[in-house]
Write a protein that holds these residues in place. Structure first.
Motif, short mmCIF file in Angstrom:
data_model
loop_
_atom_site.label_atom_id
_atom_site.label_comp_id
_atom_site.label_asym_id
_atom_site.label_seq_id
_atom_site.Cartn_x
_atom_site.Cartn_y
_atom_site.Cartn_z
N ASP A 1 0.71 -0.88 0.10
CA ASP A 1 -0.13 0.20 -0.18
C ASP A 1 0.65 1.28 -0.16
N LEU A 2 1.68 1.64 0.69
CA LEU A 2 2.83 2.51 0.69
C LEU A 2 3.48 2.59 -0.59
N SER A 3 4.15 1.23 -0.82
CA SER A 3 4.50 1.89 -2.03
C SER A 3 4.03 2.43 -3.25
N ILE A 4 2.81 1.54 -3.44
CA ILE A 4 1.76 2.22 -4.18
C ILE A 4 1.31 3.55 -4.43
N ASP A 5 1.44 4.10 -3.10
CA ASP A 5 1.09 5.28 -3.42
C ASP A 5 2.42 6.20 -3.61
N ARG A 6 3.69 5.90 -2.74
CA ARG A 6 4.31 6.71 -2.98
C ARG A 6 4.70 6.86 -4.34
N LEU A 7 4.96 5.99 -5.42
CA LEU A 7 4.93 5.29 -6.84
C LEU A 7 3.98 6.73 -7.35
N PHE A 8 2.80 6.11 -7.35
CA PHE A 8 1.62 7.43 -8.19
C PHE A 8 2.13 8.73 -7.32
#
Length: 215
Positions: free
Chosen positions: A167-174
């Motif tokens: 979840d954190l990685s997806i958030d950071r990615l976007f």
């Protein structure tokens, strides 16, 4: 057919099944370690060499899994439920399949693995694979129940951590990646790596079912 031959048909092949599962567990752990090595290597060609080694191990595991299923068909009596043997073999095979798939995608998409999400996921995969190995090794005697249960608890914790990291990685990615193609590539890699931890938890659940029935 002699009496001794008949009795052999009903003799549980504990050593066969346990030995095969231990070999599979060792392969799982080796692939987990190789996953960590892959994401630690910045050179594309060197990563490709590591991934080739991983592919060899994945083929070894396929052969071992096939042997387990073959033995399952040959033997009337097994060390634990036939269904559990099938489920555990399948779950362990899935771990190997998804580790290999994760590594392949990194080079296929030409993604730089020096990414916080990929690095953390690889750490968890290595740990989860090692804990699964520890639990499987102890199934032969089921004497060290504390070691088995501790390993299973850790696998469950790792799966929860992987969900959070995803979840954190997806958030950071976007938030930080301007290239839409990179977003798609990394998101898919995160997903497949997270599935590895799900598969580790699946294997842990089967092991838990076995020890509840037979410990």
């Amino acid at each position: 057919m002699s009496l001794s031959s008949i009795l052999k048909l009903f003799t549980p092949k504990d050593k066969v099944f346990y030995s095969l599962f231990e070999e599979v567990a060792n392969t799982v752990a080796k692939m987990g370690k190789l996953m960590k090595d892959v994401v630690s290597e910045n050179d594309f060609d060197k990563r490709a060499t590591l991934i080739a080694k991983m592919e060899d191990l994945e083929h070894v595991n396929d052969d071992l899994t096939h042997k387990i299923f073959t033995e399952l068909g040959r033997n009337f009596i097994t060390p634990f439920d036939r269904e559990d043997i099938h489920y555990l073999a399948t779950a362990l095979d899935d771990i190997c399949d998804y580790i290999f798939a994760s590594a392949k995608k990194i080079n296929f998409y030409k993604v730089n693995p020096n990414d916080p999400g990929i690095q953390k996921m690889a750490d968890l995969i290595e740990q989860g694979a090692e804990h699964i190995k520890s639990a499987v090794i102890e199934l032969r005697n089921m004497k060290n129940m504390r070691q088995i249960t501790d390993a299973l608890v850790k696998v469950n914790s790792i799966e929860n951590q992987a969900d959070d990291i995803f979840d954190l990685s997806i958030d950071r990615l976007f938030e930080t990646e301007p290239d839409a193609k990179e977003v798609i590539k990394k998101r898919e890699i995160y997903q497949v790596m997270e599935i590895v931890t799900d598969k580790c938890e699946d294997a842990a659940n089967v092991i838990e079912s076995i020890i509840i029935k037979y410990a």
